[in-house]
Motif scaffolding. Sequence first.
Motif, PDB file in Angstrom:
ATOM      1  N   HIS A  79       1.188   7.214   1.028  1.00 31.98           N
ATOM      2  CA  HIS A  79       0.312   8.391   1.109  1.00 31.98           C
ATOM      3  C   HIS A  79      -1.149   8.019   1.366  1.00 31.98           C
ATOM      4  O   HIS A  79      -1.979   8.896   1.614  1.00 31.98           O
ATOM      5  N   ILE A  80      -1.486   6.720   1.283  1.00 30.42           N
ATOM      6  CA  ILE A  80      -2.861   6.295   1.543  1.00 30.42           C
ATOM      7  C   ILE A  80      -3.116   6.349   3.044  1.00 30.42           C
ATOM      8  O   ILE A  80      -2.382   5.730   3.830  1.00 30.42           O
ATOM      9  N   THR A  81      -4.151   7.067   3.450  1.00 27.64           N
ATOM     10  CA  THR A  81      -4.462   7.174   4.877  1.00 27.64           C
ATOM     11  C   THR A  81      -5.117   5.898   5.372  1.00 27.64           C
ATOM     12  O   THR A  81      -5.680   5.126   4.589  1.00 27.64           O
ATOM     13  N   SER A  82      -5.062   5.692   6.675  1.00 27.56           N
ATOM     14  CA  SER A  82      -5.664   4.495   7.274  1.00 27.56           C
ATOM     15  C   SER A  82      -7.162   4.450   7.012  1.00 27.56           C
ATOM     16  O   SER A  82      -7.724   3.394   6.718  1.00 27.56           O
ATOM     17  N   ASP A  83      -7.835   5.603   7.111  1.00 25.64           N
ATOM     18  CA  ASP A  83      -9.281   5.640   6.893  1.00 25.64           C
ATOM     19  C   ASP A  83      -9.632   5.258   5.464  1.00 25.64           C
ATOM     20  O   ASP A  83     -10.571   4.488   5.223  1.00 25.64           O
ATOM     21  N   ASP A  84      -8.875   5.791   4.491  1.00 24.38           N
ATOM     22  CA  ASP A  84      -9.132   5.455   3.088  1.00 24.38           C
ATOM     23  C   ASP A  84      -8.863   3.975   2.827  1.00 24.38           C
ATOM     24  O   ASP A  84      -9.602   3.325   2.068  1.00 24.38           O
ATOM     25  N   LEU A  85      -7.825   3.459   3.445  1.00 23.08           N
ATOM     26  CA  LEU A  85      -7.477   2.055   3.244  1.00 23.08           C
ATOM     27  C   LEU A  85      -8.564   1.145   3.803  1.00 23.08           C
ATOM     28  O   LEU A  85      -8.994   0.189   3.143  1.00 23.08           O
ATOM     29  N   VAL A  86      -9.026   1.444   5.001  1.00 23.24           N
ATOM     30  CA  VAL A  86     -10.075   0.631   5.615  1.00 23.24           C
ATOM     31  C   VAL A  86     -11.356   0.701   4.792  1.00 23.24           C
ATOM     32  O   VAL A  86     -12.020  -0.307   4.556  1.00 23.24           O
ATOM     33  N   VAL A 104       0.857  -1.193   0.000  1.00 28.24           N
ATOM     34  CA  VAL A 104       0.000   0.000   0.000  1.00 28.24           C
ATOM     35  C   VAL A 104       0.891   1.240   0.000  1.00 28.24           C
ATOM     36  O   VAL A 104       1.791   1.365   0.843  1.00 28.24           O
ATOM     37  N   PRO A 105       0.681   2.169  -0.931  1.00 30.15           N
ATOM     38  CA  PRO A 105       1.497   3.400  -0.957  1.00 30.15           C
ATOM     39  C   PRO A 105       1.400   4.153   0.366  1.00 30.15           C
ATOM     40  O   PRO A 105       0.351   4.179   1.007  1.00 30.15           O
TER      41      PRO A 105
END
Length: 342
Positions: free
Chosen positions: A117-124, A114-115
């Motif tokens: 710059h991806i936030t935890s919220d966006d990833l979840v 996962v890059p």
Amino acid sequence: MVPYRVVIFPSRKLSGASTSSNAWVSLGGTLGQTSNIPVPRNQVELVFQHKNLGLLTTLRIGHDNTGMSPKWMVEHVLVRNEVTGHTWKFPCGRWLGRGIDDGSLERILVGELVPSHITSDDLVESCRTPVRCRSPNMPGPRRSDLKLTIPDIQQHLGDSVNNLVKYFYKPEKERGSLTLLLCGDFGLVCCLEQVFSYGFKSTRFFGKNLYLWDYFERVQQHFEVLLREEAEREQLTGITRDGRDHGLNSMAELVGLVSRINASSSHLGKDDKFQLFVCLAARARLLPRILLPLQRSPVTSHMYDESSFLRDPQLVRDLINVLSALNDFEIVLESSLTRGID
């Protein structure tokens, strides 16, 4: 020892959100692989310690199909190296359980880093979304939903082979993941699935979907008959034909490969067995050699439309030319992919 955190995202639909079975995961990376690690009952998160696995590439997830409601729909799995902070995402989007999907009790998933710059919220949030491009691949009948044309499929396959060729010409430290090029999005497995799915008669017979692996099993049975007849002819005449000229050697290799996969991977579904076949056949340089025997088989004319790749002599020759480019390279498969086979 390195702590790894695993988070499983099951379907949010009630029927597939949990399982009564004993579930497990197994991780594979560039420096090794784990044994099966139990997932605590009624939980979707676990942390375990293991020696450094390097860059993660594969994740196996499965269960023993026990209990009153074993069927389980898994959308994604996230794995985080708690030391480096690196997170890998493993798309699934498939059922685990007998009598649903392709009947698999075990899935082989391919991950991507996962890059940062991806936030935890966006990833979840992305992991709670049903998978559109599935890993390792989608069920055969659903592939037709993509409405790909022959030039589209040829372009995808050519690109996947070119990416593999480029991989081998790079310095070893710059190569990245061979497993991802083989089994990831638009990798060799995905593109060959497009080839074999085009014109495939995957309609329902007696309430059962046909999968590409059903085709290979029927071809195996046909080739076994031809090889047995050839052995009897040789015994009667004392004359041995060149197996290379008639494709007999390639037929025998396919028969042996399909038998090995079925014997050692009983918990894998049909799509995962197809993935294994492509990877092992690529390693054995079998893919371009088996296409002409497949084209000539009556199984192909029975299970494929005339518009398919396998029934068009020119398209078959084009496939042979493209796939032959891989013959110059030594494909080494990760043990996490071939577990139980080698």
